[in-house]
Design an enzyme around this catalytic site. Sequence first.
Site, PDB file in Angstrom:
ATOM      1  CB  CYS A 296      -5.085  -1.606   3.778  1.00  0.00           C
ATOM      2  SG  CYS A 296      -4.299  -1.572   5.420  1.00  0.00           S
TER       3      CYS A 296
ATOM      4  CD  GLU B 106      -2.937   1.120   2.361  1.00  0.00           C
ATOM      5  OE1 GLU B 106      -2.572   0.549   3.403  1.00  0.00           O
ATOM      6  OE2 GLU B 106      -4.037   1.696   2.246  1.00  0.00           O
TER       7      GLU B 106
ATOM      8  CE  LYS C  76      -7.607   1.534   3.126  1.00  0.00           C
ATOM      9  NZ  LYS C  76      -6.345   2.023   3.749  1.00  0.00           N
TER      10      LYS C  76
END
Lengths: 368, 368
Positions: free
Chosen positions: B231, B119, B193
């Site tokens: 994530c 990331e 995300k």
Amino acid sequence: MATKERSLENAIKTKLNEREAKEFNRIYYGREEHCELELKESTLTTCDKENIDVQAYKFYGATEEARKPRLTKIGLVQHSIVLPTDKPIKDQQEAIFQKVKNIIDIAASEGVQLLCLQETWSMPFFLCTQQKSPWISFTESAESGPSVMFLRKLAAKYDMVIISPILEIEEGVWWNTVVVIGESGNIIGKHRKNHLPSAPGSSCETPFYSPGNTGHPVFETKYGRIAINICYGRHHALNWLMFRLNNAEIVFNPCATLANFGEPFWHAEARNAAIANGYFTCCLNRVGKEHFIINTEDGDNVVDRSYFGSGYISAPDGTRTPSLSTVRDGLLITVVDLNLCRQTRDRWGFIMTSRLDDYAKELKEYVK
Amino acid sequence: MATKERSLENAIKTKLNEREAKEFNRIYYGREEHCELELKESTLTTCDKENIDVQAYKFYGATEEARKPRLTKIGLVQHSIVLPTDKPIKDQQEAIFQKVKNIIDIAASEGVQLLCLQETWSMPFFLCTQQKSPWISFTESAESGPSVMFLRKLAAKYDMVIISPILEIEEGVWWNTVVVIGESGNIIGKHRKNHLPSAPGSSCETPFYSPGNTGHPVFETKYGRIAINICYGRHHALNWLMFRLNNAEIVFNPCATLANFGEPFWHAEARNAAIANGYFTCCLNRVGKEHFIINTEDGDNVVDRSYFGSGYISAPDGTRTPSLSTVRDGLLITVVDLNLCRQTRDRWGFIMTSRLDDYAKELKEYVK
């Protein structure tokens, strides 16, 4: 006496020095120490004599200003069948009752308040024979069947809530059901297995009963808000999630899972569900070998099944207990502070960030 | 040279005899043997010299009559930052480019086809400072920013698909974005995300960008159908599920996760997602220490962050590779047979038994 058995726990036990064990535990169990509870001398003596693996742990939350700790003592029981599967069904069941009563007596003497038995605990897991006869005699009413009545007495005697997975029969139709028995011997409610193994072969359950029609109930009990995700339902993230959305604090996962299918990921699934949903998960599995001889027109077939036990409890913060034995009867006692659910949910914010309205739309689109 | 570092792998390595190691591996990794791939002498020499933890494994499927194996060689890269975080941003980035180029060169020499970086790979994870200035200079266009252009060249040079997590800026608005770069240096697409950490404190990302608006895209690439769960999205079962429903075969999970939050359950989450959804999951994490000095009106604050690396790959059948180092740069190379996805899904039937229409209704009711 602990016999030498195959298990991850035994593979590493005694092999690691203190520093290595702490590092292993930090990752594998989520905490360096197991936080064991002391057991009574009488418990240790009886379990040693009866070859029962007894273990006890605690999960404490942080101190809060406005709420006292809400401690609940949970007991998970795993046990093998007693008599050969070709003996009279009454005798088979009576022998299991006797064995389980003995373990519940021990649990009661340790103050267990909330106790869960394994999937279809009062019988061999005969579904693998893919035959209904003669096994139909194991099915029973969820309100007044023999195993339910047996546990209602014990629940009342010990002020205990007991979660009892049975094969229910209602108006001639079978269900894979869990009955929640209250501490005065009352029936709090029941839940029917939502997801059934349906692969070809001896693990297929769809010839016996339908997927459950009770949704995702959460039961208010004296000792916490509980739900039950029966066996194969643990592979289904949405099953776990709905119990969370309905406000469960503890979700039990009673199973009949075989080593050659589920053992390696047994240790990921219920733990992951605890983390993702911010509640305690208690997974427990049948244990021992079961041998069936099936008479067919072409002669006798033999089916052998072997279950790996290994029950454990995961806390919402991702920590977990060690597992029960892979081969022996077992009793896992664990004190949990239910406040740890909200504490962890507040800290991690998984529900706040879950965007469920978007997913409700996406799923609706998908199923169209 | 492998330095002595804290990790579960190191805690058990060399301590178990062959029988114990097999039993440990059977449960912990889902298979008794790691099925290692041989690496070139040049790879081993370079990685030894540069202190890069390089590991290589394979997951083979069963032979099918109608389909050939569909083998894809995946590479996961973890790397620490190079220069202190108060150096000129151009210099910091250039130094990281140089380091990552070196690792990609190695991956290419081993025939890696599908490579994923961690990331926000081209910068320190400055979000923990809770300041936008001067860090805005790290944000870039998803089509033509410096890190994207750098990787487009390498992708074309090596016939490689590269998954590049960046901080995107578009019309002045920031996004946490992954760019999928095709093997001719083309842009296949991007994904933003979906779930942002929002707890109070230094891990909060909502001051910087909004939850993603790209849904759950699955990208057709030369080397398989891939998706990216960025994530914190790994805590969200529905995020994983939608990628499955959109037919992903491999889901990458590039992360910036801290030891004191996620390390103990790192090993449960992505593996569980592989099992539940019948695809390969590839989780990888930043590694190393990052030190920030923040000038405030009241004086300087210091923020120290430490990432634990530990990338691994899980197969749909629940087996997994060992983890990369917890402290060193690393390259995990793994050959996977994509046929294993359908083989496992067929065998276990999780999607067939998932009752999604019921859940779509239940979720809709819930969000009302």
